[in-house]
Design a protein around this motif. Sequence first.
Motif, short mmCIF file in Angstrom:
data_model
loop_
_atom_site.label_atom_id
_atom_site.label_comp_id
_atom_site.label_asym_id
_atom_site.label_seq_id
_atom_site.Cartn_x
_atom_site.Cartn_y
_atom_site.Cartn_z
N HIS A 3 6.81 -5.14 -46.00
CA HIS A 3 7.59 -5.50 -44.70
C HIS A 3 7.79 -6.80 -44.62
O HIS A 3 8.89 -7.19 -44.36
CB HIS A 3 7.14 -4.66 -43.47
CG HIS A 3 7.91 -5.13 -42.20
ND1 HIS A 3 8.93 -4.54 -42.10
CD2 HIS A 3 7.62 -5.85 -41.35
CE1 HIS A 3 9.65 -5.16 -40.81
NE2 HIS A 3 8.70 -6.01 -40.28
N TYR A 4 6.59 -7.47 -44.59
CA TYR A 4 6.82 -9.13 -44.40
C TYR A 4 7.50 -9.65 -45.72
O TYR A 4 8.21 -10.59 -45.41
CB TYR A 4 5.13 -9.54 -44.55
CG TYR A 4 4.50 -9.21 -43.12
CD1 TYR A 4 5.12 -8.73 -41.84
CD2 TYR A 4 3.14 -8.85 -43.17
CE1 TYR A 4 4.41 -8.50 -40.90
CE2 TYR A 4 2.47 -8.65 -42.12
CZ TYR A 4 3.04 -8.28 -40.96
OH TYR A 4 2.57 -7.94 -39.84
N GLU A 5 7.16 -9.21 -46.86
CA GLU A 5 7.88 -9.51 -48.15
C GLU A 5 9.43 -8.97 -47.75
O GLU A 5 10.44 -10.03 -47.93
CB GLU A 5 7.33 -8.76 -49.46
CG GLU A 5 8.19 -9.32 -50.58
CD GLU A 5 7.67 -8.58 -51.71
OE1 GLU A 5 8.12 -8.61 -52.83
OE2 GLU A 5 6.86 -7.69 -51.50
N GLU A 7 11.15 -9.07 -44.92
CA GLU A 7 11.46 -9.73 -44.27
C GLU A 7 11.72 -11.52 -44.58
O GLU A 7 12.15 -12.29 -44.03
CB GLU A 7 10.83 -9.86 -42.72
CG GLU A 7 10.88 -8.71 -42.05
CD GLU A 7 12.30 -8.46 -41.38
OE1 GLU A 7 13.05 -9.33 -41.07
OE2 GLU A 7 12.45 -7.38 -40.96
N LEU A 9 9.05 -13.25 -45.11
CA LEU A 9 8.23 -14.17 -44.54
C LEU A 9 6.75 -14.39 -45.87
O LEU A 9 6.11 -15.39 -45.38
CB LEU A 9 7.45 -13.20 -43.64
CG LEU A 9 8.42 -13.06 -42.20
CD1 LEU A 9 7.59 -12.02 -41.44
CD2 LEU A 9 8.61 -14.12 -41.73
N VAL A 30 -0.39 -13.96 -43.76
CA VAL A 30 -0.05 -12.74 -43.09
C VAL A 30 -0.90 -12.69 -41.75
O VAL A 30 -0.37 -12.11 -40.68
CB VAL A 30 -0.54 -11.55 -44.05
CG1 VAL A 30 -0.73 -10.12 -43.52
CG2 VAL A 30 0.58 -11.36 -45.22
N ILE A 33 1.07 -14.65 -39.29
CA ILE A 33 2.24 -13.74 -38.84
C ILE A 33 1.80 -12.65 -38.01
O ILE A 33 2.69 -12.37 -36.95
CB ILE A 33 2.88 -13.07 -40.36
CG1 ILE A 33 3.43 -14.41 -41.02
CG2 ILE A 33 4.16 -12.24 -39.86
CD1 ILE A 33 3.92 -13.68 -42.48
N ARG A 34 0.85 -11.92 -37.99
CA ARG A 34 0.39 -10.90 -37.30
C ARG A 34 0.04 -11.34 -36.09
O ARG A 34 0.47 -10.83 -35.01
CB ARG A 34 -0.80 -10.04 -37.74
CG ARG A 34 -0.36 -9.52 -39.14
CD ARG A 34 -1.61 -8.40 -39.87
NE ARG A 34 -2.32 -7.48 -38.61
CZ ARG A 34 -1.73 -6.50 -38.52
NH1 ARG A 34 -1.09 -6.06 -39.39
NH2 ARG A 34 -2.38 -5.60 -37.60
N LEU A 37 3.38 -12.36 -34.19
CA LEU A 37 4.21 -11.02 -33.93
C LEU A 37 3.43 -10.35 -32.66
O LEU A 37 4.17 -9.96 -31.66
CB LEU A 37 4.11 -9.94 -35.07
CG LEU A 37 5.00 -10.29 -36.18
CD1 LEU A 37 4.90 -9.33 -37.22
CD2 LEU A 37 6.53 -10.33 -35.65
N VAL A 43 10.92 -12.07 -35.40
CA VAL A 43 10.70 -12.25 -36.85
C VAL A 43 11.50 -13.52 -36.98
O VAL A 43 11.28 -14.33 -37.83
CB VAL A 43 10.90 -11.27 -37.57
CG1 VAL A 43 10.82 -11.56 -39.08
CG2 VAL A 43 9.86 -10.05 -37.36
N ARG A 47 10.27 -16.81 -38.95
CA ARG A 47 10.58 -17.28 -40.28
C ARG A 47 10.79 -18.59 -39.99
O ARG A 47 10.65 -19.47 -41.11
CB ARG A 47 11.88 -16.38 -40.63
CG ARG A 47 12.26 -16.55 -42.02
CD ARG A 47 13.43 -15.67 -42.35
NE ARG A 47 13.34 -14.31 -42.17
CZ ARG A 47 13.99 -13.84 -41.19
NH1 ARG A 47 14.85 -14.17 -40.33
NH2 ARG A 47 13.56 -12.15 -41.12
#
Length: 108
Positions: A3-5, A7, A9, A30, A33-34, A37, A43, A47
């Motif tokens: 999912h991060y890929e 998006e 990220l 990651v 990012i978590r 979030l 997001v 980004r």
Amino acid sequence: MRHYEDEGLIVPGRCGNGFRDYCQSTIDRVLVIRTLLESGLPVRLIRTLLPHLGDGSTTGTDPVCAEFLREVQGFRDRLAARIATLSAQQSALDAYLRGRTVPSADRT
């Protein structure tokens, strides 16, 4: 991770067999990012923020960064207002419950 890929990220490496290869710096990213979030940051803003994390650049001087900081501040202000509203609602419920006797589950 995919999912991060999707998006944009993270960009994992690829092994010879085509499998994704997540190096330690991608795993660390990651985790950041978590955390962002979980704080509620969208997001779209994450980004924008990620390229500036840990690069040692002086942020806040260019117009794009200044606009980004205004957006993050606005998000933070809206979050603070929501927290204040929820706290007031919680206080009202606490006051109501203090004035009431809660029935015991053991009584029949």
